[in-house]
Design a protein around this motif. Structure first.
Motif, PDB file in Angstrom:
ATOM      1  N   GLU A 294      29.364  -2.102  21.911  1.00 44.93           N
ATOM      2  CA  GLU A 294      30.636  -1.889  20.934  1.00 44.93           C
ATOM      3  C   GLU A 294      30.490  -0.532  20.390  1.00 44.93           C
ATOM      4  O   GLU A 294      31.515   0.392  20.232  1.00 44.93           O
ATOM      5  N   LEU A 295      29.025  -0.108  19.872  1.00 48.99           N
ATOM      6  CA  LEU A 295      29.293   1.182  19.092  1.00 48.99           C
ATOM      7  C   LEU A 295      29.249   2.454  19.916  1.00 48.99           C
ATOM      8  O   LEU A 295      29.882   3.760  19.538  1.00 48.99           O
ATOM      9  N   LEU A 296      29.020   2.205  21.261  1.00 51.64           N
ATOM     10  CA  LEU A 296      29.044   3.399  22.150  1.00 51.64           C
ATOM     11  C   LEU A 296      30.561   3.456  22.936  1.00 51.64           C
ATOM     12  O   LEU A 296      30.876   4.243  23.693  1.00 51.64           O
ATOM     13  N   ASN A 297      31.289   2.288  22.685  1.00 53.16           N
ATOM     14  CA  ASN A 297      32.631   2.147  23.207  1.00 53.16           C
ATOM     15  C   ASN A 297      32.711   2.132  24.763  1.00 53.16           C
ATOM     16  O   ASN A 297      33.391   2.732  25.179  1.00 53.16           O
ATOM     17  N   THR A 298      31.645   1.374  25.202  1.00 56.70           N
ATOM     18  CA  THR A 298      31.733   1.058  26.543  1.00 56.70           C
ATOM     19  C   THR A 298      31.901  -0.408  27.024  1.00 56.70           C
ATOM     20  O   THR A 298      31.791  -1.218  26.209  1.00 56.70           O
ATOM     21  N   SER A 299      32.198  -0.580  28.162  1.00 57.13           N
ATOM     22  CA  SER A 299      32.580  -2.154  28.594  1.00 57.13           C
ATOM     23  C   SER A 299      31.249  -2.618  29.164  1.00 57.13           C
ATOM     24  O   SER A 299      30.194  -1.943  29.210  1.00 57.13           O
ATOM     25  N   ASN A 300      31.365  -3.851  29.178  1.00 56.67           N
ATOM     26  CA  ASN A 300      30.123  -4.630  29.936  1.00 56.67           C
ATOM     27  C   ASN A 300      30.365  -4.763  31.450  1.00 56.67           C
ATOM     28  O   ASN A 300      29.730  -5.546  32.083  1.00 56.67           O
ATOM     29  N   LEU A 301      31.407  -4.016  32.007  1.00 60.53           N
ATOM     30  CA  LEU A 301      31.513  -4.113  33.454  1.00 60.53           C
ATOM     31  C   LEU A 301      30.722  -2.892  33.905  1.00 60.53           C
ATOM     32  O   LEU A 301      31.270  -1.661  33.745  1.00 60.53           O
ATOM     33  N   SER A 302      30.000  -3.046  34.777  1.00 59.10           N
ATOM     34  CA  SER A 302      29.018  -1.879  35.436  1.00 59.10           C
ATOM     35  C   SER A 302      29.343  -1.878  36.943  1.00 59.10           C
ATOM     36  O   SER A 302      29.535  -2.796  37.558  1.00 59.10           O
ATOM     37  N   LEU A 303      29.537  -0.525  37.278  1.00 60.39           N
ATOM     38  CA  LEU A 303      29.980  -0.430  38.698  1.00 60.39           C
ATOM     39  C   LEU A 303      28.502  -0.778  39.782  1.00 60.39           C
ATOM     40  O   LEU A 303      28.901  -0.874  40.821  1.00 60.39           O
ATOM     41  N   LEU A 304      27.631  -0.815  39.087  1.00 57.60           N
ATOM     42  CA  LEU A 304      26.161  -1.106  39.728  1.00 57.60           C
ATOM     43  C   LEU A 304      26.053  -2.713  39.983  1.00 57.60           C
ATOM     44  O   LEU A 304      25.152  -2.979  40.632  1.00 57.60           O
ATOM     45  N   THR A 305      26.824  -3.488  39.357  1.00 55.06           N
ATOM     46  CA  THR A 305      26.884  -4.706  39.353  1.00 55.06           C
ATOM     47  C   THR A 305      26.620  -5.316  40.711  1.00 55.06           C
ATOM     48  O   THR A 305      25.696  -6.340  41.106  1.00 55.06           O
ATOM     49  N   PRO A 306      27.920  -4.846  41.680  1.00 55.89           N
ATOM     50  CA  PRO A 306      27.609  -5.584  42.867  1.00 55.89           C
ATOM     51  C   PRO A 306      26.435  -4.756  44.123  1.00 55.89           C
ATOM     52  O   PRO A 306      26.272  -5.324  44.762  1.00 55.89           O
TER      53      PRO A 306
END
Length: 245
Positions: free
Chosen positions: A194-206
């Motif tokens: 939230e503070l870094l303004n990033t999502s919880n969706l990482s391109l590394l997940t798959p």
């Protein structure tokens, strides 16, 4: 704990998460006082890893000597600056390493049982007790709300946050910096994202399941040789070798 801290990929995920969260900590100015973190963040990472592994893999007496040495170093910095590092800041770092030890291992290996999480907690509890930290929780369950309170009260975006991420990018280069950011998303708490303004969706997940397969067929060393900075490759490879006790 020795399983967690005995593999380079797990340790690097621990410090990917910690590099994000510590940049947000309200006490990060202490590392700017010495100038060592902003000038060489990767060097500081391996210095911290070295201390942590000495504590985790050493016999009790030697671990205590390492902790006492860390306490002495911090006391000297406090004396030079003229006031003390707040106790909550020490606890935050301890809690941070505890959190990322668990989340990184669970990401790359398997879910920990409550008993195993308690074991991880106990190691860090003994660490904090030896350092003389006050108001430490007695159990893993008691630690959870204190961890959440620290995330709520002790983090903020600041000029130090922006500068540290700039230094990360400068040292890592565009590709490795991108991988750092995507790795952070996999292990940091919601408050940090939230503070870094990033999502919880990482391109590394798959890619994580594929990476696990590569370890089983012994292809991970090839991937690591490509991904790790050449200047630190030997130090990273050493993380896969447990020190002799």
């Amino acid at each position: 704990m020795r399983k967690i801290w005995g593999k380079s990929d797990t340790v690097l995920f621990i410090f990917a998460g910690a590099s994000a969260e510590f940049a947000l900590n309200k006490a990060v100015d202490w590392l700017y006082f010495t100038g060592k973190l902003p000038s060489d963040p990767l060097g500081r990472l391996f210095s911290t890893v070295s201390y942590a592994r000495k504590i985790v893999f050493a016999p009790m007496d030697d671990a205590h000597k390492t902790i006492d040495s860390l306490t002495h170093i911090h006391a000297a910095i406090e004396k030079e600056r003229g006031f003390s590092i707040p106790d909550w800041a020490y606890r935050d770092v301890l809690y941070m390493l505890m959190h990322y030890s668990i989340t990184s291992y669970e990401l790359l290996e398997k879910k920990l049982t409550e008993e195993e999480k308690e074991e991880v907690f106990n190691v860090f509890f003994r660490f904090g007790t030896r350092m003389g930290l006050k108001d430490l929780p007695a159990t893993y369950i008691e630690w959870l709300p204190l961890r959440n309170a620290g995330l709520r009260d002790d983090l903020q975006m600041s000029k130090f946050t922006t500068d540290l991420f700039r230094q990360y990018k400068k040292q890592l280069g565009p590709l490795r910096y991108f991988l750092l950011i995507e790795s952070q998303k996999l292990v940091v708490p919601e408050r940090v994202r939230e503070l870094l303004n990033t999502s919880n969706l990482s391109l590394l997940t798959p890619l994580i399941p594929l990476y696990k397969i590569s370890r089983r067929v012994k292809l991970d060393s090839f991937l690591k040789s490509f991904l790790y900075p050449s200047a630190y490759r030997s130090q990273i490879n050493e993380l896969d070798m447990a020190p002799k006790i």
